[in-house]
Write a protein that holds these residues in place. Sequence first.
Motif, PDB file in Angstrom:
ATOM      1  N   ALA A  54       9.261 -29.542  45.423  1.00  0.00           N
ATOM      2  CA  ALA A  54       8.304 -30.499  45.984  1.00  0.00           C
ATOM      3  C   ALA A  54       6.871 -30.103  45.635  1.00  0.00           C
ATOM      4  O   ALA A  54       6.057 -30.963  45.276  1.00  0.00           O
ATOM      5  N   GLU A  55       6.568 -28.823  45.704  1.00  0.00           N
ATOM      6  CA  GLU A  55       5.228 -28.357  45.338  1.00  0.00           C
ATOM      7  C   GLU A  55       4.938 -28.635  43.871  1.00  0.00           C
ATOM      8  O   GLU A  55       3.826 -29.035  43.517  1.00  0.00           O
ATOM      9  N   MET A  56       5.928 -28.431  43.014  1.00  0.00           N
ATOM     10  CA  MET A  56       5.743 -28.707  41.589  1.00  0.00           C
ATOM     11  C   MET A  56       5.541 -30.203  41.345  1.00  0.00           C
ATOM     12  O   MET A  56       4.690 -30.598  40.533  1.00  0.00           O
ATOM     13  N   LEU A  57       6.296 -31.041  42.045  1.00  0.00           N
ATOM     14  CA  LEU A  57       6.152 -32.484  41.888  1.00  0.00           C
ATOM     15  C   LEU A  57       4.792 -32.963  42.389  1.00  0.00           C
ATOM     16  O   LEU A  57       4.160 -33.834  41.761  1.00  0.00           O
ATOM     17  N   LEU A  58       4.338 -32.400  43.494  1.00  0.00           N
ATOM     18  CA  LEU A  58       3.016 -32.764  44.001  1.00  0.00           C
ATOM     19  C   LEU A  58       1.919 -32.283  43.059  1.00  0.00           C
ATOM     20  O   LEU A  58       0.928 -32.988  42.832  1.00  0.00           O
ATOM     21  N   ALA A  59       2.075 -31.093  42.506  1.00  0.00           N
ATOM     22  CA  ALA A  59       1.089 -30.576  41.554  1.00  0.00           C
ATOM     23  C   ALA A  59       1.033 -31.469  40.314  1.00  0.00           C
ATOM     24  O   ALA A  59      -0.055 -31.763  39.801  1.00  0.00           O
ATOM     25  N   MET A  96       3.007 -40.124  37.614  1.00  0.00           N
ATOM     26  CA  MET A  96       2.801 -40.024  39.055  1.00  0.00           C
ATOM     27  C   MET A  96       3.885 -40.797  39.811  1.00  0.00           C
ATOM     28  O   MET A  96       4.442 -40.301  40.793  1.00  0.00           O
ATOM     29  N   LYS A  97       4.212 -41.996  39.337  1.00  0.00           N
ATOM     30  CA  LYS A  97       5.267 -42.780  39.977  1.00  0.00           C
ATOM     31  C   LYS A  97       6.602 -42.046  39.922  1.00  0.00           C
ATOM     32  O   LYS A  97       7.330 -41.986  40.922  1.00  0.00           O
ATOM     33  N   ALA A  98       6.930 -41.473  38.774  1.00  0.00           N
ATOM     34  CA  ALA A  98       8.198 -40.752  38.618  1.00  0.00           C
ATOM     35  C   ALA A  98       8.249 -39.511  39.510  1.00  0.00           C
ATOM     36  O   ALA A  98       9.283 -39.226  40.126  1.00  0.00           O
ATOM     37  N   SER A  99       7.146 -38.800  39.592  1.00  0.00           N
ATOM     38  CA  SER A  99       7.100 -37.595  40.442  1.00  0.00           C
ATOM     39  C   SER A  99       7.284 -37.952  41.907  1.00  0.00           C
ATOM     40  O   SER A  99       8.027 -37.280  42.631  1.00  0.00           O
ATOM     41  N   LEU A 100       6.615 -39.009  42.352  1.00  0.00           N
ATOM     42  CA  LEU A 100       6.753 -39.433  43.753  1.00  0.00           C
ATOM     43  C   LEU A 100       8.159 -39.944  44.051  1.00  0.00           C
ATOM     44  O   LEU A 100       8.715 -39.676  45.123  1.00  0.00           O
ATOM     45  N   ALA A 101       8.751 -40.658  43.101  1.00  0.00           N
ATOM     46  CA  ALA A 101      10.121 -41.150  43.291  1.00  0.00           C
ATOM     47  C   ALA A 101      11.103 -39.986  43.374  1.00  0.00           C
ATOM     48  O   ALA A 101      12.013 -39.986  44.218  1.00  0.00           O
ATOM     49  N   SER A 157       6.487 -40.868  50.464  1.00  0.00           N
ATOM     50  CA  SER A 157       6.446 -40.744  48.999  1.00  0.00           C
ATOM     51  C   SER A 157       6.835 -42.054  48.341  1.00  0.00           C
ATOM     52  O   SER A 157       6.183 -42.514  47.388  1.00  0.00           O
ATOM     53  N   ARG A 158       7.895 -42.663  48.844  1.00  0.00           N
ATOM     54  CA  ARG A 158       8.387 -43.912  48.275  1.00  0.00           C
ATOM     55  C   ARG A 158       7.359 -45.034  48.471  1.00  0.00           C
ATOM     56  O   ARG A 158       7.150 -45.865  47.586  1.00  0.00           O
ATOM     57  N   LEU A 186       0.903 -35.156  52.109  1.00  0.00           N
ATOM     58  CA  LEU A 186       2.278 -34.764  51.775  1.00  0.00           C
ATOM     59  C   LEU A 186       2.396 -33.241  51.670  1.00  0.00           C
ATOM     60  O   LEU A 186       3.341 -32.652  52.194  1.00  0.00           O
ATOM     61  N   ALA A 187       1.445 -32.614  51.008  1.00  0.00           N
ATOM     62  CA  ALA A 187       1.475 -31.150  50.867  1.00  0.00           C
ATOM     63  C   ALA A 187       1.388 -30.480  52.230  1.00  0.00           C
ATOM     64  O   ALA A 187       2.111 -29.517  52.508  1.00  0.00           O
ATOM     65  N   TRP A 188       0.551 -30.990  53.076  1.00  0.00           N
ATOM     66  CA  TRP A 188       0.384 -30.443  54.422  1.00  0.00           C
ATOM     67  C   TRP A 188       1.676 -30.611  55.224  1.00  0.00           C
ATOM     68  O   TRP A 188       2.114 -29.699  55.930  1.00  0.00           O
ATOM     69  N   GLN A 189       2.307 -31.766  55.100  1.00  0.00           N
ATOM     70  CA  GLN A 189       3.553 -32.009  55.835  1.00  0.00           C
ATOM     71  C   GLN A 189       4.668 -31.090  55.371  1.00  0.00           C
ATOM     72  O   GLN A 189       5.490 -30.649  56.180  1.00  0.00           O
TER      73      GLN A 189
END
Length: 149
Positions: free
Chosen positions: A19-24, A46-51, A69-70, A100-103
């Motif tokens: 999740a951290e890698m996807l957010l980064a 960005m769309k693919a990472s969030l999905a 995220s969705r 999202l990162a905080w959550q």
Amino acid sequence: MMNSANEWQTALPDFLLEAEMLLAKSEECLNHLHLIRNDSDAIDCMKASLAKLAEKADGLALQAISEFSRHIQYLIANAVSPVQLHDQALDALHDCLTLLAWQLELIDMRTGELSLDDSEQTSLIATVTSQIPQKDYAPDLQSRLQQGS
């Protein structure tokens, strides 16, 4: 969904790392869009990472994270002009990624629970919606997302 606390405690660290890698990656795409507005590859990334983050969160029954995220991904995908996002829209998206990162940091490592008031998510979604004109924004977004629209 995990069957036991032991399975949860084993799966959570892997999820958090991914999740951290996807957010980064999403953050990098957002930074890129500040520099080059019309980069459709950055939008798609960005769309693919969030999905993918939503999918991974679903696997651990982290509903608040998967739905948020969705929802962000949907607002980007449904934008009238996704390659013409202005500074305020990009800043609103940045605020969503920060939340999202905080959550992710607030997930209880023993139980997997994320106790939170969803008012900040709701407020940020409203801000993003006001900053990014939508093609056909649906009031009943939840049912659209569950149907795979």
